[in-house]
Design an enzyme around this catalytic site. Structure first.
Site, PDB file in Angstrom:
ATOM      1  N   LYS A 158      43.608  -1.363  20.255  1.00  0.00           N
ATOM      2  CA  LYS A 158      42.729  -2.331  19.648  1.00  0.00           C
ATOM      3  C   LYS A 158      41.772  -2.797  21.094  1.00  0.00           C
ATOM      4  CE  LYS A 158      45.669  -4.317  16.360  1.00  0.00           C
ATOM      5  NZ  LYS A 158      46.565  -5.436  15.994  1.00  0.00           N
TER       6      LYS A 158
ATOM      7  N   PRO B 155      49.803   8.726  17.481  1.00  0.00           N
ATOM      8  CA  PRO B 155      48.638   9.519  16.408  1.00  0.00           C
ATOM      9  C   PRO B 155      48.747  10.820  16.885  1.00  0.00           C
ATOM     10  CG  PRO B 155      47.650   8.210  18.249  1.00  0.00           C
ATOM     11  CD  PRO B 155      49.216   7.928  18.457  1.00  0.00           C
ATOM     12  N   PRO B 156      48.282  11.735  15.991  1.00  0.00           N
ATOM     13  CA  PRO B 156      48.125  13.185  16.076  1.00  0.00           C
ATOM     14  C   PRO B 156      47.094  13.571  17.330  1.00  0.00           C
ATOM     15  CG  PRO B 156      47.599  12.679  13.917  1.00  0.00           C
ATOM     16  CD  PRO B 156      47.697  11.218  14.807  1.00  0.00           C
ATOM     17  N   GLY B 157      47.746  14.538  18.090  1.00  0.00           N
ATOM     18  CA  GLY B 157      46.859  15.132  19.151  1.00  0.00           C
ATOM     19  C   GLY B 157      47.115  14.595  20.412  1.00  0.00           C
ATOM     20  N   VAL B 158      48.084  13.399  20.778  1.00  0.00           N
ATOM     21  CA  VAL B 158      48.276  12.907  21.937  1.00  0.00           C
ATOM     22  C   VAL B 158      49.071  13.489  23.007  1.00  0.00           C
ATOM     23  CG1 VAL B 158      47.635  10.499  20.978  1.00  0.00           C
ATOM     24  CG2 VAL B 158      50.066  11.440  21.201  1.00  0.00           C
TER      25      VAL B 158
ATOM     26  N   LYS C 220      52.539  14.940  21.883  1.00  0.00           N
ATOM     27  CA  LYS C 220      53.878  14.910  21.593  1.00  0.00           C
ATOM     28  C   LYS C 220      54.750  16.163  21.699  1.00  0.00           C
ATOM     29  CE  LYS C 220      53.422  12.955  17.566  1.00  0.00           C
ATOM     30  NZ  LYS C 220      51.833  12.949  17.615  1.00  0.00           N
ATOM     31  N   THR C 221      54.316  17.206  21.157  1.00  0.00           N
ATOM     32  CA  THR C 221      55.138  18.473  20.978  1.00  0.00           C
ATOM     33  C   THR C 221      54.958  19.103  22.510  1.00  0.00           C
ATOM     34  OG1 THR C 221      54.362  18.570  18.408  1.00  0.00           O
ATOM     35  CG2 THR C 221      55.316  20.654  19.674  1.00  0.00           C
TER      36      THR C 221
ATOM     37  N   SER D  13      47.667  -8.957  11.617  1.00  0.00           N
ATOM     38  CA  SER D  13      47.054  -9.447  12.509  1.00  0.00           C
ATOM     39  C   SER D  13      45.448  -9.762  12.613  1.00  0.00           C
ATOM     40  CB  SER D  13      47.033  -7.963  13.602  1.00  0.00           C
ATOM     41  OG  SER D  13      46.222  -7.025  12.898  1.00  0.00           O
TER      42      SER D  13
END
Length: 795
Positions: A734, A369-372, A374-375, A691
């Protein structure tokens, strides 16, 4: 009084005297009274009219303009009402059948009627006297028009300006001045006709002044354009002469000229570059061509730019890797908290390079997800390895040529972004981050994802050919890292070339640690504060995380911390001196009311409701699935913006319960004679995936048995028609969502037992996990005494 003398050319009706003369329709011009006009007559009817006029003593004719010049046989409605009575001064017949005549305008006339149209036009007309008004206004307008005309003539006809000006100055009649100017500047037909029809001298002068003002503006603009063009031409000629003089001076001094010096510099760089064989041959061929080209040739600068680009590429240059495992581990831990799997993968690659320096670099894809992080993790990897780092975004890219470059036959052609990044890096083994690979576009210009297939294939990228360079370039030493938020939009062939590393969301405790180690120090420095001036308490940070951010990553958390720091900076700027401690009590004043309500489990759930868990791009979420019995209803009603897969899960759940109703203590007639409505909040958010299968089965079983499900238990897993529970994805997100909501028991498929190692140790210790492989196990864990109390409804 009415007098008509039949057979004569003069009729008198009332006070007006009418006359009849041959009429000559004009297509594109007007004859003004008192002026001469040469005409070419070509229409048969017009030639006949001229011949009829020449047979008379006065040789007079009526000249009147056509409204539409395309009409060859005009009638009365096709002609203007006001024309000019003229005398034919000269006439001659041409060899092609046309006549040339010279006419002199006598007076204005009003067309009353066309007496005949064949074999030529014969017009009945009356005289319209020229206006003879005078006064100061006419005099002023006349002088202004004369001054304006002098300027316009000087611009339009500078060779004959003096002669024309004298001719205009010799005209005592203001009306004649206006007519002369109209003929000199060749106004369009509509303007000339309007001038001819002017009722007073003042009107005629005003019209001509307006027309001439516009004409003068056009002439001034034309002169300005011509002057600019001459200046540019003069500048080019001057530069050429100076360049020739400079070349002569350099030859006298024994120096090289600028162009020769540039070419010698290129040759010198080439000799030092030690290019591979293919680029070396291509460079020599293009260099020989460049030396033959004149510097002004269009291909000169194109070829020179190409050669400079070839020399700028790192054909052999590469940085030396820092293969110390302890150093790399230290750098990765300094920059990022957690992310154990990713760090281990980088250390594995380092250990392989230590044993085998020729090993191929892995092609990694960070998915999360965004903001974890990665970049920023890509930058950290480059720092740990001691390599150069380059990044460019693929998001929204539609044109394949942006990656592979344009052929040099196009104007403005340039290399693709891959080779431009390699040139900037200056080494053939950088860390190259391709951001947002899941957001590539595709249209008529090509498919960039298809172009990446070669780039991200270790067997092919050792001889990558850019369209602009058109030479094999080795990309096999590059450590490619791609990032994505989702894998759904990435083509399968591209996925096969990348090694997936998932970066899941952070728990509250992990966010607290990251904020302490990285975010708070960075934002304090940005705001110009120190730890002695601003302190974040654990309770305050937890309140920000739970009440003002709901995300898997950290961007919103960092923005909230930055906003708090700015607010405190303002207080110090206004005179406050005491240290500020951020507690939950003061967050309302700093950040406003809470944006998100904490997720809380439902304390008491009625029959027909079960607690599920969902994965989203921003982390996990708790999903309450509600079902209701519809007496005498039919079929299954599903709401909540559910996708096809989720709708199929609901149908499977109902079919399973119906098929095993007696085992579950349910009267089959109840299912047969009553409808079921299943709803999944929130209704505005689309949902899909398998799920939620066991959650739907539990909710409907609770509904039909009348027994409520446990509120402290959440579940996730795919269900089959045979009652099997299959594994699913997103376990970490989850489970963290269930923990945030205060749920302590989680039911998972047995196939997901291995995924618990992704969870932090403290989460595994706090939570209670149950692993199942059949629906019956789920029901026994969630609905106590499920077989003991069947639901009794009238069938």
């Amino acid at each position: 009084m009415r007098i008509e003398r039949i057979g004569e050319t003069v009729n008198t009706i009332g006070e007006h005297e009418f006359q009849v003369l041959p009429a000559l329709p004009l297509k594109n011009t007007i004859l003004f009274p008192g002026l001469l006009l040469p005409l070419s007559v070509g229409r048969e009817s017009s030639i006949t009219a001229v011949q009829a006029s020449l047979k008379t003593e006065g040789k007079e004719v009526i000249l009147i303009a056509q409204r539409d010049s395309q009409i060859e046989s005009p009638q009365q409605d096709d002609l203007y009402t006001i024309g000019t009575r003229a005398v034919i001064r000269k006439s001659s017949r041409q060899g092609d059948g046309m006549m040339e005549i010279l006419v002199f305008g006598i007076e204005r006339v009003v067309l009353v009627k066309l007496e005949q149209t064949e074999p030529y036009l014969n017009a009945k007309f009356r005289v319209l006297p020229l206006p003879d008004d005078g006064g100061s206004e006419v005099e002023a307008l006349s002088r202004a028009l004369f001054e304006l005309s002098a300027k316009a003539i000087a611009l339009a006809q500078p060779q004959s300006a003096a002669e024309l000006t004298r001719m205009l100055a010799g005209s005592d009649d203001p009306l004649r001045l206006a007519y002369l100017l109209a003929s000199i500047f060749s106004l369009d037909l509509a303007r000339e006709q309007k001038l001819l029809e002017a009722e007073t001298r003042a009107d005629a002068l005003r019209l001509m002044h307006s027309y001439l003002t516009h004409e003068l503006q056009v002439l001034e603009l034309r002169q300005k354009i011509a002057s600019t063009a001459r200046d540019e031409m003069s500048k080019e000629q001057r530069e050429y002469l100076l360049r020739q003089q400079l070349r002569a001076i350099q030859q006298e001094l024994g120096e090289k000229d600028g162009e020769k010096a540039d070419l010698d510099l290129l040759r010198e760089r080439f000799e030092k570059a030690n290019l591979p064989e293919e680029p070396k041959k291509e460079f020599e061929r293009e260099m020989a061509r460049l030396e033959r080209l004149p510097s002004g040739a269009p291909d000169y600068h194109v070829t020179r730019s190409y050669l400079e680009f070839v020399l700028d590429l790192p054909w052999n240059a590469q940085t030396e890797d820092n293969l110390e495992i302890s150093h790399a581990r230290q750098v990765l831990d300094e920059d990022h908290f957690g992310l154990k799997e990713v760090k281990e993968r980088i250390l594995e690659h380092l250990s392989v390079l230590k044993r085998n320096p020729e090993a191929k670099a892995p092609i990694l894809c960070f998915v999360g997800p965004p903001g974890v992080g990665k970049t920023s993790l890509g930058q950290s990897i480059a720092r740990a390895l001691g390599r150069k780092f380059e990044r460019f975004s693929l998001g929204g890219m539609h044109d394949e040529a942006e990656l592979r470059g344009h052929r040099r036959t196009y104007i403005g052609a340039m290399a693709g972004r891959l080779l431009q990044a390699m040139r900037r890096a200056g080494a053939k083994n950088p860390v190259l981050l391709l951001d947002e690979v899941d957001k590539l576009g595709r249209d008529f210009r090509g498919d960039p994802a298809a172009a990446l297939l070669e780039v991200l294939d270790p067997e092919q990228n050792k001889s990558f050919r850019d369209n602009y360079l058109d030479l094999a370039f080795d990309l096999s030493k590059v450590l490619f890292i791609t990032t994505a938020n989702s894998l759904d939009t990435i083509p399968q062939p591209l996925l096969d070339r990348m090694e997936m590393l998932r970066l899941s969301g952070y728990s509250t405790e992990e966010k607290l640690q990251i904020a302490r180690r990285y975010l708070i120090p960075r934002q304090l420095k940005m705001a110009g504060l120190t730890e002695e001036e601003l302190e974040f308490t654990d309770a305050g940070l937890n309140a920000i995380i739970s009440g003002y951010t709901r995300e898997a990553g950290l961007r919103r958390l960092e923005r909230s911390i930055a906003r708090v720091a700015r607010k405190i900076t303002l207080r110090f700027a206004e005179g406050q001196a005491e240290k500020v401690a951020i507690t939950p009590e003061i967050l309302g004043d700093l950040l406003g009311p809470e944006m998100f309500l904490p997720e809380e489990m439902r304390k008491a759930m009625p029959a027909g409701v079960a607690t599920g868990l969902a994965w989203t791009e921003t982390g996990g979420d708790v999903l309450y699935i509600e079902s209701s019995l519809l007496p005498s209803g039919k079929d299954l009603t599903i709401t909540g913006q559910l996708g096809e897969v989720m709708q199929e899960s609901a149908k499977i759940a109902k079919s399973y319960i119906w098929a095993h109703a007696e085992d579950l203590g349910i009267d089959p007639e109840v299912i047969k004679n009553n409808g079921v409505h299943v709803h999944v909040p929130a209704g505005a958010i689309p949902k899909d995936g398998p799920s939620a299968g066991i959650t739907m089965t539990t909710a409907m079983t609770s509904l039909f048995t009348g027994l409520p499900a446990r509120s402290d238990t959440a579940m996730t897993g795919e269900v089959t028609l045979a009652g099997l529970v299959l594994p699913i994805g997103g376990v970490k997100e989850k489970v963290l969502a269930a923990r945030r909501a205060g749920i302590t028991r989680v039911i998972l498929p047995k196939g997901n037992k291995k995924d618990l190692r992704e969870l932090p140790d403290h989460v595994r210790q706090e939570m209670q996990f149950h692993f199942v492989d059949r629906v019956e196990e789920v029901l026994s864990l969630v609905i106590p005494n499920v077989k003991l109390r069947p639901l009794a409804l009238a069938s």
